[in-house]
Design a protein around this motif. Structure first.
Motif, PDB file in Angstrom:
ATOM      1  N   ALA A 112       0.484  -1.154   0.272  1.00 22.67           N
ATOM      2  CA  ALA A 112      -0.083  -0.017  -0.003  1.00 22.67           C
ATOM      3  C   ALA A 112       0.895   1.391  -0.081  1.00 22.67           C
ATOM      4  N   ALA A 113       1.741   1.314   0.700  1.00 23.66           N
ATOM      5  CA  ALA A 113       3.044   2.254   0.807  1.00 23.66           C
ATOM      6  C   ALA A 113       3.625   2.809  -0.266  1.00 23.66           C
ATOM      7  N   CYS A 114       3.782   1.399  -1.244  1.00 20.42           N
ATOM      8  CA  CYS A 114       5.172   1.770  -2.566  1.00 20.42           C
ATOM      9  C   CYS A 114       3.133   1.974  -3.598  1.00 20.42           C
ATOM     10  N   MET A 115       2.263   1.608  -3.752  1.00 21.17           N
ATOM     11  CA  MET A 115       0.867   1.802  -3.824  1.00 21.17           C
ATOM     12  C   MET A 115       1.210   3.814  -4.573  1.00 21.17           C
ATOM     13  N   ALA A 116       0.832   3.635  -2.572  1.00 17.14           N
ATOM     14  CA  ALA A 116       0.496   5.329  -2.537  1.00 17.14           C
ATOM     15  C   ALA A 116       1.723   6.162  -3.099  1.00 17.14           C
ATOM     16  N   ALA A 117       2.545   6.089  -3.093  1.00 14.76           N
ATOM     17  CA  ALA A 117       4.436   6.737  -3.660  1.00 14.76           C
ATOM     18  C   ALA A 117       4.080   7.039  -5.050  1.00 14.76           C
ATOM     19  N   GLU A 118       3.758   5.903  -5.722  1.00 14.25           N
ATOM     20  CA  GLU A 118       3.388   6.122  -7.196  1.00 14.25           C
ATOM     21  C   GLU A 118       2.152   6.451  -7.523  1.00 14.25           C
ATOM     22  N   LEU A 119       0.941   6.532  -6.723  1.00 16.35           N
ATOM     23  CA  LEU A 119      -0.117   7.638  -6.735  1.00 16.35           C
ATOM     24  C   LEU A 119      -0.326   8.355  -6.684  1.00 16.35           C
ATOM     25  N   LYS A 120       0.499   9.155  -5.950  1.00 16.98           N
ATOM     26  CA  LYS A 120       0.306  10.194  -4.658  1.00 16.98           C
ATOM     27  C   LYS A 120      -0.862  10.811  -4.470  1.00 16.98           C
ATOM     28  N   ARG A 121      -1.208   9.110  -3.973  1.00  9.79           N
ATOM     29  CA  ARG A 121      -2.429   9.167  -2.696  1.00  9.79           C
ATOM     30  C   ARG A 121      -2.010   8.966  -1.473  1.00  9.79           C
ATOM     31  N   PRO A 122      -2.575   9.652  -0.355  1.00 12.15           N
ATOM     32  CA  PRO A 122      -2.088   8.634   0.906  1.00 12.15           C
ATOM     33  C   PRO A 122      -2.241   7.642   1.207  1.00 12.15           C
ATOM     34  N   VAL A 123      -1.709   6.559   1.773  1.00 12.25           N
ATOM     35  CA  VAL A 123      -1.574   5.491   2.169  1.00 12.25           C
ATOM     36  C   VAL A 123      -3.048   5.136   3.009  1.00 12.25           C
ATOM     37  N   ASP A 124      -3.792   5.976   3.828  1.00 13.26           N
ATOM     38  CA  ASP A 124      -4.735   5.148   4.325  1.00 13.26           C
ATOM     39  C   ASP A 124      -5.663   5.304   3.021  1.00 13.26           C
ATOM     40  N   ILE A 125      -6.149   5.961   2.409  1.00 10.78           N
ATOM     41  CA  ILE A 125      -6.939   5.874   1.323  1.00 10.78           C
ATOM     42  C   ILE A 125      -6.199   4.942  -0.145  1.00 10.78           C
ATOM     43  N   ILE A 126      -5.352   4.548   0.127  1.00 13.18           N
ATOM     44  CA  ILE A 126      -4.940   3.428  -0.677  1.00 13.18           C
ATOM     45  C   ILE A 126      -5.290   1.697  -0.095  1.00 13.18           C
ATOM     46  N   ARG A 127      -5.116   1.910   1.140  1.00 15.17           N
ATOM     47  CA  ARG A 127      -5.425   0.614   1.679  1.00 15.17           C
ATOM     48  C   ARG A 127      -7.102   0.723   1.847  1.00 15.17           C
ATOM     49  N   ARG A 128      -8.008   2.080   2.418  1.00 18.87           N
ATOM     50  CA  ARG A 128      -9.040   2.179   1.351  1.00 18.87           C
ATOM     51  C   ARG A 128      -9.517   1.052  -0.026  1.00 18.87           C
ATOM     52  N   ASP A 129      -9.168   1.132  -0.791  1.00 21.92           N
ATOM     53  CA  ASP A 129      -9.314   1.256  -2.198  1.00 21.92           C
ATOM     54  C   ASP A 129      -9.019  -0.240  -2.416  1.00 21.92           C
ATOM     55  N   ASN A 130      -7.857  -0.611  -1.517  1.00 22.27           N
ATOM     56  CA  ASN A 130      -7.753  -1.920  -1.823  1.00 22.27           C
ATOM     57  C   ASN A 130      -8.689  -2.825  -1.267  1.00 22.27           C
ATOM     58  N   ARG A 131      -9.342  -2.846  -0.134  1.00 24.73           N
ATOM     59  CA  ARG A 131     -10.274  -3.320   0.647  1.00 24.73           C
ATOM     60  C   ARG A 131     -11.524  -3.470  -0.626  1.00 24.73           C
ATOM     61  N   ASP A 132     -11.667  -2.437  -0.943  1.00 21.65           N
ATOM     62  CA  ASP A 132     -12.898  -1.946  -1.141  1.00 21.65           C
ATOM     63  C   ASP A 132     -12.911  -3.123  -3.051  1.00 21.65           C
ATOM     64  N   LEU A 133     -11.885  -2.997  -3.322  1.00 16.64           N
ATOM     65  CA  LEU A 133     -11.761  -3.194  -4.882  1.00 16.64           C
ATOM     66  C   LEU A 133     -12.039  -4.715  -4.058  1.00 16.64           C
ATOM     67  N   LEU A 134     -11.026  -5.699  -2.893  1.00 21.71           N
ATOM     68  CA  LEU A 134     -10.951  -7.372  -2.964  1.00 21.71           C
ATOM     69  C   LEU A 134     -12.854  -7.433  -2.794  1.00 21.71           C
ATOM     70  N   THR A 135     -13.490  -6.723  -1.515  1.00 23.74           N
ATOM     71  CA  THR A 135     -14.907  -6.409  -1.162  1.00 23.74           C
ATOM     72  C   THR A 135     -16.018  -7.079  -3.540  1.00 23.74           C
TER      73      THR A 135
END
Length: 155
Positions: free
Chosen positions: A102-125
């Protein structure tokens, strides 16, 4: 632009069985039990498969590369219209397939890590996936992850 096709990779039967077992969302211990081998042995087969699959480190990336190189059986394709993902989740699809944290994704997409983690959870759901490896299988089935995308980050 030169297009490159990855070389076909040949896995040993057990390496293939372990990776395909993980694709269904099972944990390594359950895959080992199903194959009647020890978990440590299954782990060794998985490490060997990852080495052969362009040296990837994450199981999700190994599955994506395995499908791309035809080292493992590709799942049947489903109609991609059955699932429409929001843009924020579509953005993380190739990064998840690469096995990024999630931290690498956040850096790549220039978004906050907590938002990326939420997006990951939502994607899995949304994918009804048990874990990241299972998500890669579901993304492949729904044609939201393609051999072309995987090839692009391999080279």
């Amino acid at each position: 632009m030169r297009t490159t096709t990855p070389a076909r990779v040949t896995l040993a039967p057990r390496e293939r069985q372990v990776l395909e077992g993980l694709a269904d969302g099972s944990m390594l211990a359950a895959v080992a039990l199903r194959l009647s081998i020890r978990e440590g042995t299954a782990s060794g087969y998985l490490k060997g498969a990852k080495r052969k699959l362009y040296g990837v480190r994450e199981s999700a990336a190994a599955l994506a590369v395995g499908y791309t190189t035809k080292a493992i059986s590709r799942p049947s394709l489903l109609d991609p219209e059955t699932l429409l993902l929001p843009d924020n989740q579509q953005d993380i699809v190739p990064l998840l397939a690469r096995g990024m944290t999630a931290a690498c994704m956040a850096a790549e997409l220039k978004r906050p890590v907590d938002i990326i983690r939420r997006d990951n959870r939502d994607l899995l759901t949304n994918l009804r996936a048990k874990n990241r490896v299972h998500a890669v299988k579901r993304l492949w089935e729904l044609q939201l992850l393609t051999a072309g995308q995987v090839t692009a980050w391999l080279y």
